[in-house]
Design a protein around this motif. Sequence first.
Motif, mmCIF file in Angstrom:
data_model
loop_
_atom_site.group_PDB
_atom_site.id
_atom_site.type_symbol
_atom_site.label_atom_id
_atom_site.label_comp_id
_atom_site.label_asym_id
_atom_site.label_seq_id
_atom_site.Cartn_x
_atom_site.Cartn_y
_atom_site.Cartn_z
ATOM 1 N N GLU A 1 13.639 90.168 54.161
ATOM 2 C CA GLU A 1 13.111 89.516 52.989
ATOM 3 C C GLU A 1 13.530 88.199 52.164
ATOM 4 O O GLU A 1 13.728 87.254 52.515
ATOM 5 N N PRO A 2 14.905 89.122 51.909
ATOM 6 C CA PRO A 2 15.372 87.831 50.825
ATOM 7 C C PRO A 2 16.220 87.132 51.818
ATOM 8 O O PRO A 2 17.028 85.707 51.724
ATOM 9 N N ILE B 1 14.721 85.632 55.566
ATOM 10 C CA ILE B 1 14.168 84.946 54.981
ATOM 11 C C ILE B 1 14.128 83.858 54.146
ATOM 12 O O ILE B 1 13.534 82.403 54.637
ATOM 13 N N ARG B 2 13.718 84.652 53.174
ATOM 14 C CA ARG B 2 13.080 83.693 51.930
ATOM 15 C C ARG B 2 14.903 82.287 51.953
ATOM 16 O O ARG B 2 14.874 80.813 51.392
ATOM 17 N N GLN B 3 15.726 83.002 52.203
ATOM 18 C CA GLN B 3 16.986 82.471 52.068
ATOM 19 C C GLN B 3 17.309 81.352 53.078
ATOM 20 O O GLN B 3 17.463 80.060 52.441
ATOM 21 N N ARG C 1 14.837 79.638 54.637
ATOM 22 C CA ARG C 1 13.329 78.875 54.694
ATOM 23 C C ARG C 1 13.708 77.910 53.253
ATOM 24 O O ARG C 1 13.834 76.812 53.269
ATOM 25 N N HIS C 2 14.747 78.424 52.385
ATOM 26 C CA HIS C 2 15.273 77.530 51.410
ATOM 27 C C HIS C 2 16.081 76.622 51.709
ATOM 28 O O HIS C 2 16.204 75.636 51.519
ATOM 29 N N GLN D 1 15.991 72.099 46.304
ATOM 30 C CA GLN D 1 16.144 73.642 46.526
ATOM 31 C C GLN D 1 16.669 74.351 45.086
ATOM 32 O O GLN D 1 15.234 75.538 44.861
ATOM 33 N N PRO E 1 12.049 77.448 44.146
ATOM 34 C CA PRO E 1 12.119 79.310 43.556
ATOM 35 C C PRO E 1 10.600 78.929 42.086
ATOM 36 O O PRO E 1 9.936 80.034 43.124
ATOM 37 N N GLU F 1 7.329 78.530 44.592
ATOM 38 C CA GLU F 1 6.678 79.472 45.389
ATOM 39 C C GLU F 1 6.506 80.596 44.009
ATOM 40 O O GLU F 1 5.195 81.711 44.759
ATOM 41 N N ASP F 2 6.261 80.669 43.072
ATOM 42 C CA ASP F 2 6.453 81.838 42.247
ATOM 43 C C ASP F 2 4.976 81.125 41.356
ATOM 44 O O ASP F 2 4.139 81.959 41.833
#
Length: 675
Positions: free
Chosen positions: A532-533, A535-537, A539-540, A640, A644, A647-648
């Motif tokens: 998941e980290p 995938i998040r990276q 995506r960003h 960028q 976060p 998203e939060d």
Amino acid sequence: YCMVFEGTTVVAGRARAVVVDTGDHTEAARAVALAARTPSAAGVQARLQELTRKALPLTLAGGAAVTGLSLLRGAPIRQAVAGGVSVAVAAVPEGLPLVATVAQLAAARRLSRRGVLVRTPRTLEALGRMDTVCFDKTGTLTENALRLSRVAGPDGTVRRAGDPEAADAVRTAARACPRLNGDGGGRPTHATDEAVLDAAGDDPAWTQEEGLPFETSRGYAAAVGREGGSGPAVLVVKGAPETVLPACADQPQDTAEVAQRLARAGLRIIAVARRTLAQGEDAADVLERQPSGLEFTGLLALADVARETSPALVRGLREAGVRPVVLTGDHPQTAHAIAVDLGWPEDAVVVTGDELAAADRTARSRMLRDADVVARVAPEQKLQVVESLRDAGRVVGMVGDGANDAAAIRAADIGVGISARGSAAARNAADLVVTGDDLLVLVEAVREGRALWHSVADAIAILIGGNAGEVGFGILGTVLGGAAPLSTRQMLLVNLFTDLFPAMAVAVTKTGDPEQEAADAGAPLGTAVLGEPLIRQIRHRALTTALGATAAWLLGRFTPGTERRSTTMALCAVVGTQLAQTLADRRDSRLVQVTSLGSAAALVALVQTPGASRLFGCTPLGPVAWTGVAAAIALALAGQRALPGVEDAIARYWPKVAERLPVETPGAVPQGARG
């Protein structure tokens, strides 16, 4: 019974052997099979293959989407297909197959400077996931230099080594040490025998006739000899208290308690006994039989000297989230005491070799899953320990220096040999070889293995995230403009400047982030880093790249200039945004700085050179256009940083919104309706 395996070195005595297995059924063949076993599928390469399988359909879908949108907007078929091809080209991460390889080679090179030779670079992946490491105690965590510390006489009184009243027990133990030669002129190689003989000194009155060396399966050593050359033959025995004491006819009642007390102090205990042979008894026959009717002489307590760096090594591994396990032939209480001195906790879990031998494979895995010490372990059981830990789901390392450690070293996920004092068999079986005497480098090797995963993850994020942003920009540009903004040549140029050199520089650079190292402790890196980290990276990075490219392209379209000028601005923004993100992530790396700034300078030179610029469908830009590109890159980086938080906020408020949405229940009558 004893087994002799191919490659065994005979150091004393004579023997007759019977061949019991050949070919594929031998231990040598088993070692070859272990060496050729299929690597674990949880490595970096497996994750890259998984990502590639997932990215391929998206690549085709992105190209098809651009082609379809272009056709809907009335573009010619040739132009629509060319736009789809350019986006498909953008989605292909050209450097992905090289990422893991160059990262492994770079990590191996760094470790070689620290005195660790990496024989198999792919082992570094497993090193980053390692959560358990087994140590052969003698010679690895300790100096393999025993010394006599205490002596307990038949009356139970414990005296210091060197006390005259303890001389009889020490002398008897020394006589039980088999010599290499029948005349007693040789010296044995066993560390226990060396310590006893050093403490006893010369004994010219004793003549040894027959000797029986110590073996773990037997539990004792024995010899038959005469004092003065003409006296009666005497059998002398020394060995494990649980083996020797039951063979004594007159042992004091508190002997076992004294032995346990000394063992709890971390001392290796040896029981000593003797018996005068009856008239007509043959020395060889006596040694072949299990001893009995012995006269108890005393207990010897030996101390195994720990290496100075061993406590720091154990502490460093535990802090890194790796569980160290010590394998030793010592008594359980002795093994526990020594382990505590070396840095294990007071509540360390101890498992014995007898318990393992009595259990099946499933039970062994259950017992060893959380074990800290394996005591009274026979050399052949070390392989069982490693295999059982792997059965329990552990990623296991094995550190050893002896020939009897070779099978366990080969069976482990990460086998570590010690070149300075180890045997050739252990070194040949190992994946990593420590060239020096200081095993503290293993803590650094664990950090290096974990940094490898992060370096690969960051490089993958650059490759896939940047390409995904290019695909997103291509689709968005097609929706707004009717055709893909960048041509195939321009997409290849983008990948050349962003994928090849900067991504490879990130792959070979160690992160060196203390907070990251603390977060990695005990983490299953296969999913924690490339899950998941990552995938998040990705995506960003994709959103940031798409935002920068779109902003520059729109600025070019809404300011005076040609269409070629706006696509050139978009091209520069795509490259600039990705390079800026790479620099921000690894700002402390000189190599990343050089490759990123060098790629940016090469792009500017190419764009501003008329002939080369025209070849790639670009045009030289003026100050206003370059200012617009810089502004678009700055906007993308600001976005960028805000991602976060956005998203939060979505994650926090979406459940509340979902609760307010109407939910239709199957079969329910809508409110206000009549039947």
